[in-house]
Design an enzyme around this catalytic site. Sequence first.
Site, PDB file in Angstrom:
ATOM      1  N   ASP A 300       0.875  -1.175   0.000  1.00 36.53           N
ATOM      2  CA  ASP A 300       0.000   0.000   0.000  1.00 36.53           C
ATOM      3  C   ASP A 300       0.908   1.220   0.000  1.00 36.53           C
ATOM      4  OD1 ASP A 300      -2.211   1.844   0.455  1.00 36.53           O
ATOM      5  OD2 ASP A 300      -3.329   0.139   1.227  1.00 36.53           O
ATOM      6  N   HIS A 334       1.561   1.886  -3.276  1.00 42.97           N
ATOM      7  CA  HIS A 334       0.522   2.662  -3.949  1.00 42.97           C
ATOM      8  C   HIS A 334       0.983   4.096  -4.150  1.00 42.97           C
ATOM      9  CE1 HIS A 334      -3.002  -0.208  -2.753  1.00 42.97           C
ATOM     10  NE2 HIS A 334      -2.067  -0.780  -3.482  1.00 42.97           N
TER      11      HIS A 334
END
Length: 557
Positions: A300, A334
């Site tokens: 993430d 991300h």
Amino acid sequence: MLISCQVKINQDPSNANEDPQNQFDEIYEGLEFEMPRVLEPSIPDNSVNITDFGAVSGGIENNTEAFKSAIDALTKDGGGKVIVPRGIWLTGPITLKSNINLHLEEGSLILFSRDFDEYPLVETSFEGLNTVRCQSPINGRDLENVAITGKGIIDGSGDAWRMVKRSKLTTQQWKDLVASGGVLSDDGDTWYPTEKSKKGSVTTGNFNVPKGYSTMEEFEEIKDYLRPVMVSLINCNKVLLDGLIFQNSPAWNIHPLMCENVILRNLTVRNPWYSQNGDGLDLESCKNSIIYNCQFDVGDDAICIKSGKDEDGRERGIPTENLIIKNNIVYHGHGGVVVGSEMSGGVKNVHVSECMFIGTDVGLRFKSTRGRGGIVENIYISNIDMIDIPTDAIRFNMYYSGNSPVVEPEQEEVDVEALMAQMPDVTEETPQFRNIFMKDIVCRGAGRAVYLQGLPEMNLENVTIENATLIADKGLECFDAKDIVLKNVYFESDSEPLMLFLNGKNVQIEGLTVNENKSTDVTISGPFTDNIQFTDSEINKENVTIANSVKEEVIFN
């Protein structure tokens, strides 16, 4: 057994017992704002070895009590270093105390138990909201002088906690996972470690604060779903993490919350690419912090700056401020360096430099949405190198987890009064991003070079991009933003148009160059557009399409 020794927290020029004003001058060079030197923890010279308290290596015997006894023994003597020697050390949660340095020697691995019963429910904060979750594998609250150092590895056994979608694994990996136990979703496409985990996913509709659950008894019904962050340090002063590998966290990896004087250096932080909520570092509502010489490869956001979410964050009212992020590498995530989306307490005075992003989904990522509130300001970013970024090299998105407006650049007749009437009021729930300066940025390969998306009622304000080389499939898109400066920027893109502006105000484009035989088209639209200027740029007036809705003249010099 308590041993008095002469080994201090570090045996290099960064020794915490030396005058911090003389340390790490290079870290503070070129700082754009006033910031006090970050203080390192001062740890007494005592030390104990966990084997002296019955710890057994091998990864079979549970050493929870040995870690606790070692920490307690040192605490009675004023603190010191808990030595974890070479070997695999299985344990339940480790609760740190003031004046303690958990020190992992080379070749050591702390492996946290996969037995969920060892992690009781506790009141905490996660994703910016006050909530209940399982106790973190490493945790500490209201501490002073706390460190985790060495050359070992800390493994949170996150694969035991996380749900996994079939699409994330190969066929054989999926078969092996299903054979290991757990339960499947009704459609057979998602694996859960337990029935409680499945129930939490199916019934709550909200990973952070599950709807319909309010008491500890109710939370127990979905306890296994409430994955903890691996390292939780709350309201601590003088925190040091140095030299270690942190991996395989159940949720976020490292989470300093409401801490002051935080130093994170020489770390490797990693999670599987598919790990949901597998952030590397979430620095939240912290003051006076440094992150440098670290590597991230996570599932993430990698380096994420937060300050609480919505009403809970505004009520806390503690910004993240005075932060240096320097000389770090992000291999997957991300976002490389991320601000938000939980920024309701504000973020200010941040310096980011000499970082590299390799294949991160987004490079520099700023995100928020209506309802957050908070102000992000005084962000200084320089000397950033990026390569192979699938989406945006630079992204500002004020519609995070929401629907951005449909852009219709050729719209000719606009009812301005109707637009104004539909525009939401500016309240304490309106997020603000302003005074953000980027220079010396290189990106070789991205889906889009720059995306600037403000709100109609609160424009993205005062953003400068200077001395940048941006090679991407698409160029720049800028919506509802004002006081935007592009200076000495090189674009290489095949997209048409190269740049798209909707309701841009006071946009200054100076010294823009493009690769020959590449697009130089520009589209400008929006009834609120005002004062877009091109100076010494390789953009010809005949390549600019200006919608009839634009009321102000576009100026070329």
